[in-house]
Scaffold this motif. Sequence first.
Motif, PDB file in Angstrom:
ATOM      1  N   LYS A  94       0.217  -5.383 -10.987  1.00 53.71           N
ATOM      2  CA  LYS A  94      -0.862  -4.685 -10.286  1.00 53.71           C
ATOM      3  C   LYS A  94      -1.888  -4.335 -11.348  1.00 53.71           C
ATOM      4  O   LYS A  94      -1.715  -3.365 -12.099  1.00 53.71           O
ATOM      5  N   GLY A  95      -2.923  -5.154 -11.445  1.00 52.97           N
ATOM      6  CA  GLY A  95      -3.869  -4.979 -12.537  1.00 52.97           C
ATOM      7  C   GLY A  95      -3.202  -5.303 -13.866  1.00 52.97           C
ATOM      8  O   GLY A  95      -2.564  -6.345 -14.020  1.00 52.97           O
ATOM      9  N   ASP A  96      -3.314  -4.368 -14.808  1.00 52.32           N
ATOM     10  CA  ASP A  96      -2.720  -4.571 -16.134  1.00 52.32           C
ATOM     11  C   ASP A  96      -1.279  -4.090 -16.214  1.00 52.32           C
ATOM     12  O   ASP A  96      -0.635  -4.217 -17.258  1.00 52.32           O
ATOM     13  N   MET A  97      -0.786  -3.503 -15.120  1.00 55.66           N
ATOM     14  CA  MET A  97       0.563  -2.934 -15.124  1.00 55.66           C
ATOM     15  C   MET A  97       1.482  -3.679 -14.164  1.00 55.66           C
ATOM     16  O   MET A  97       1.034  -4.311 -13.214  1.00 55.66           O
ATOM     17  N   THR A  98       2.773  -3.568 -14.415  1.00 61.27           N
ATOM     18  CA  THR A  98       3.748  -4.011 -13.420  1.00 61.27           C
ATOM     19  C   THR A  98       3.906  -2.879 -12.414  1.00 61.27           C
ATOM     20  O   THR A  98       3.487  -1.738 -12.661  1.00 61.27           O
ATOM     21  N   ILE A  99       4.526  -3.170 -11.279  1.00 63.51           N
ATOM     22  CA  ILE A  99       4.793  -2.125 -10.288  1.00 63.51           C
ATOM     23  C   ILE A  99       5.648  -1.021 -10.903  1.00 63.51           C
ATOM     24  O   ILE A  99       5.435   0.173 -10.658  1.00 63.51           O
ATOM     25  N   GLU A 100       6.603  -1.410 -11.724  1.00 64.80           N
ATOM     26  CA  GLU A 100       7.465  -0.426 -12.389  1.00 64.80           C
ATOM     27  C   GLU A 100       6.633   0.522 -13.252  1.00 64.80           C
ATOM     28  O   GLU A 100       6.833   1.745 -13.225  1.00 64.80           O
ATOM     29  N   GLU A 101       5.681  -0.021 -13.992  1.00 64.11           N
ATOM     30  CA  GLU A 101       4.819   0.804 -14.842  1.00 64.11           C
ATOM     31  C   GLU A 101       3.863   1.640 -13.999  1.00 64.11           C
ATOM     32  O   GLU A 101       3.547   2.789 -14.351  1.00 64.11           O
ATOM     33  N   PHE A 102       3.404   1.070 -12.883  1.00 70.41           N
ATOM     34  CA  PHE A 102       2.511   1.796 -11.967  1.00 70.41           C
ATOM     35  C   PHE A 102       3.208   3.031 -11.407  1.00 70.41           C
ATOM     36  O   PHE A 102       2.615   4.109 -11.301  1.00 70.41           O
ATOM     37  N   VAL A 103       4.483   2.885 -11.062  1.00 73.38           N
ATOM     38  CA  VAL A 103       5.269   4.019 -10.561  1.00 73.38           C
ATOM     39  C   VAL A 103       5.408   5.090 -11.643  1.00 73.38           C
ATOM     40  O   VAL A 103       5.235   6.280 -11.386  1.00 73.38           O
ATOM     41  N   LYS A 104       5.702   4.652 -12.861  1.00 72.92           N
ATOM     42  CA  LYS A 104       5.858   5.606 -13.959  1.00 72.92           C
ATOM     43  C   LYS A 104       4.565   6.366 -14.241  1.00 72.92           C
ATOM     44  O   LYS A 104       4.589   7.559 -14.576  1.00 72.92           O
ATOM     45  N   SER A 105       3.433   5.695 -14.081  1.00 82.02           N
ATOM     46  CA  SER A 105       2.152   6.363 -14.304  1.00 82.02           C
ATOM     47  C   SER A 105       1.902   7.444 -13.261  1.00 82.02           C
ATOM     48  O   SER A 105       1.314   8.485 -13.541  1.00 82.02           O
ATOM     49  N   LYS A 106       2.378   7.221 -12.040  1.00 85.85           N
ATOM     50  CA  LYS A 106       2.223   8.222 -10.977  1.00 85.85           C
ATOM     51  C   LYS A 106       3.156   9.405 -11.208  1.00 85.85           C
ATOM     52  O   LYS A 106       2.823  10.547 -10.850  1.00 85.85           O
ATOM     53  N   VAL A 107       4.299   9.151 -11.816  1.00 83.75           N
ATOM     54  CA  VAL A 107       5.215  10.244 -12.169  1.00 83.75           C
ATOM     55  C   VAL A 107       4.508  11.218 -13.108  1.00 83.75           C
ATOM     56  O   VAL A 107       4.573  12.436 -12.941  1.00 83.75           O
ATOM     57  N   ILE A 108       3.829  10.662 -14.094  1.00 82.78           N
ATOM     58  CA  ILE A 108       3.104  11.493 -15.059  1.00 82.78           C
ATOM     59  C   ILE A 108       1.979  12.252 -14.364  1.00 82.78           C
ATOM     60  O   ILE A 108       1.754  13.446 -14.602  1.00 82.78           O
TER      61      ILE A 108
END
Length: 288
Positions: A116-130
Amino acid sequence: MITASLVKELREKTNAGMMDCKKALTETNGDLEAAVDYLRKKGISKAAGKADREASEGIITARLSEDGKSGILIEVNCETDFVSRNENFVAFVDEIADTLAGSDARTLEDALQVKKGDMTIEEFVKSKVIELGENMQLRKFERFDLADNGAIAQYIHMGGKVGVLVEVGAGQGDTAAKEEFRDLVKDITLHIAAAAPQGLSRDDIPAELVEKEKDVYRAQMQEEGKPAEIIEKIIMGKIGKFFAESCLLEQAFVKDPDQKVGKLVESTGKTIGDELVIRRFVRFGLGE
């Protein structure tokens, strides 16, 4: 040591009394799952369906392709109901669903690595956690692609607490456009959401689950003092009822309890003049 919190957790799973829960945990050396089975075998708890559930918040949502030939179902979890109703979180889940619907991911592992853009879905989820300060995860993912004729359908119930994805096959290419077929598929999704079948047919019910049910029935009847020579006969009858409650094709249709789901599909096929079949389904219950 049997703690108060462990007793509380067992009570929530089984609805049994506090003293019964404490005794069950004592008898099973604090093993929670064994204690659930202990209470069921004593006839104290009948809440088998709740025994494996884990409390969790979040949203279940689905996406279908415009031609109705493919669909996905996802569950995204968070810690609190407050966050699950937050517009930011809802939009976040929609972004994940839209991205995965446009991908070729077929497993949860694949889905987490979708870009998703420059991130994987896994990384996208982690960014929302923060961003939101609450633990989140893409917990479940399922994708269906139509094998040939028929339709993929979805249904989301209770504002995202329950989700269903189903594939209903047909023999003829024009059947999917017929009103009777569309009504049938819709009714099947509603039924699955309400009745929570564990499998399509008896072949889909794990043998270990069937044996576990037999053990529970056997222990219950032994507790009641039933003669050993008739217990096994009674068990076969009870297992038949268990299958009727657990297998989609054998379940009583929620809109017409006098008719089995399998017979409903068969009769609708005759009305349309085609052979219809429920090929597969998946049902997500939030936190299950």
